[in-house]
Design a protein around this motif. Structure first.
Motif, short mmCIF file in Angstrom:
data_model
loop_
_atom_site.label_atom_id
_atom_site.label_comp_id
_atom_site.label_asym_id
_atom_site.label_seq_id
_atom_site.Cartn_x
_atom_site.Cartn_y
_atom_site.Cartn_z
N ARG A 180 4.93 -2.31 27.52
CA ARG A 180 6.14 -3.72 26.65
C ARG A 180 6.31 -5.18 27.20
NH1 ARG A 180 9.58 -0.83 22.92
NH2 ARG A 180 9.75 1.27 23.11
N TRP A 182 3.69 -1.26 31.65
CA TRP A 182 3.57 0.72 31.05
C TRP A 182 3.71 1.36 32.62
CZ3 TRP A 182 -0.70 3.76 29.05
CH2 TRP A 182 0.53 5.53 28.56
N GLY A 193 7.71 -1.24 29.95
CA GLY A 193 8.16 -0.74 29.67
C GLY A 193 8.11 0.34 29.65
N GLY A 194 8.81 1.93 29.04
CA GLY A 194 8.81 3.34 29.80
C GLY A 194 7.51 3.98 28.88
N ASP A 195 7.59 3.67 27.93
CA ASP A 195 6.52 4.45 27.28
C ASP A 195 5.40 3.58 26.75
OD1 ASP A 195 8.61 2.50 25.52
OD2 ASP A 195 8.87 4.35 24.16
N PRO A 196 5.88 2.70 25.57
CA PRO A 196 4.08 1.76 26.00
C PRO A 196 4.07 0.68 26.24
CG PRO A 196 6.26 1.99 24.19
CD PRO A 196 6.63 2.77 25.09
N PHE A 207 6.96 4.10 34.71
CA PHE A 207 8.59 4.94 34.80
C PHE A 207 9.42 4.44 34.87
CE2 PHE A 207 11.46 7.85 37.69
CZ PHE A 207 11.42 8.43 37.04
N GLU A 208 10.04 4.56 34.00
CA GLU A 208 11.55 3.97 33.88
C GLU A 208 11.42 2.61 33.33
OE1 GLU A 208 14.12 5.42 36.25
OE2 GLU A 208 14.44 7.31 34.98
N GLY A 209 9.74 1.67 33.05
CA GLY A 209 9.85 0.31 32.76
C GLY A 209 9.68 0.04 34.20
N ARG A 219 -1.89 -0.70 33.30
CA ARG A 219 -0.05 -0.96 33.07
C ARG A 219 0.65 -2.30 33.82
NH1 ARG A 219 1.66 4.93 32.86
NH2 ARG A 219 -0.08 6.18 32.29
#
Length: 121
Positions: A78, A46, A73-76, A48-50, A23
């Motif tokens: 990044r 990756w 990234g907060g979703d994928p 929480f909230e990036g 992560r």
């Protein structure tokens, strides 16, 4: 004796990686690299909230040389970059410590630790 140059990524507090190999990861600096102020970080995260917390520490001292955060990234997964000016360096070696926290309870979810050499003042 010169400390070993290592890089370590740890999943903590029951972190689910959901098919990703990690992560949070640091691409620059690498294990054993010499860093000087300001330390420029680049990696991928990756979280929480990036949000990825950063601490740069030196051997034998409790107070970090630098603290702050980078945003991945907060979703994928990044990329992130960040620049961190160092306080007064006393030791020849230390580490860059990156952590992500759980959105549920704030506990550390994952940590990445990269051992570095510190350039003197």
């Amino acid at each position: 004796m010169r400390p070993a140059a290592v890089s370590l990524v740890i999943g903590l507090a029951g972190a689910e990686v959901a098919g990703e190999p990690f992560r949070v990861g640091l691409d620059t600096p690498g294990a054993g690299d010499v860093v000087a102020s300001p330390v420029v970080l680049a990696g991928r995260a990756w979280a929480f909230e990036g949000h990825v917390s950063v601490r740069i520490v030196e051997d034998g001292f409790r107070t970090p040389l630098a603290t702050g955060f980078v945003t991945g990234g907060g979703d994928p997964l990044r990329p992130f970059t960040g620049s961190f000016p160092l306080g007064t360096v006393h030791a020849t070696h230390g580490a860059v410590v990156l952590t992500t926290e759980s959105a549920r309870d704030g506990r550390v979810r994952t940590a990445a630790v990269v051992r570095v050499a510190l350039a003197g003042p």
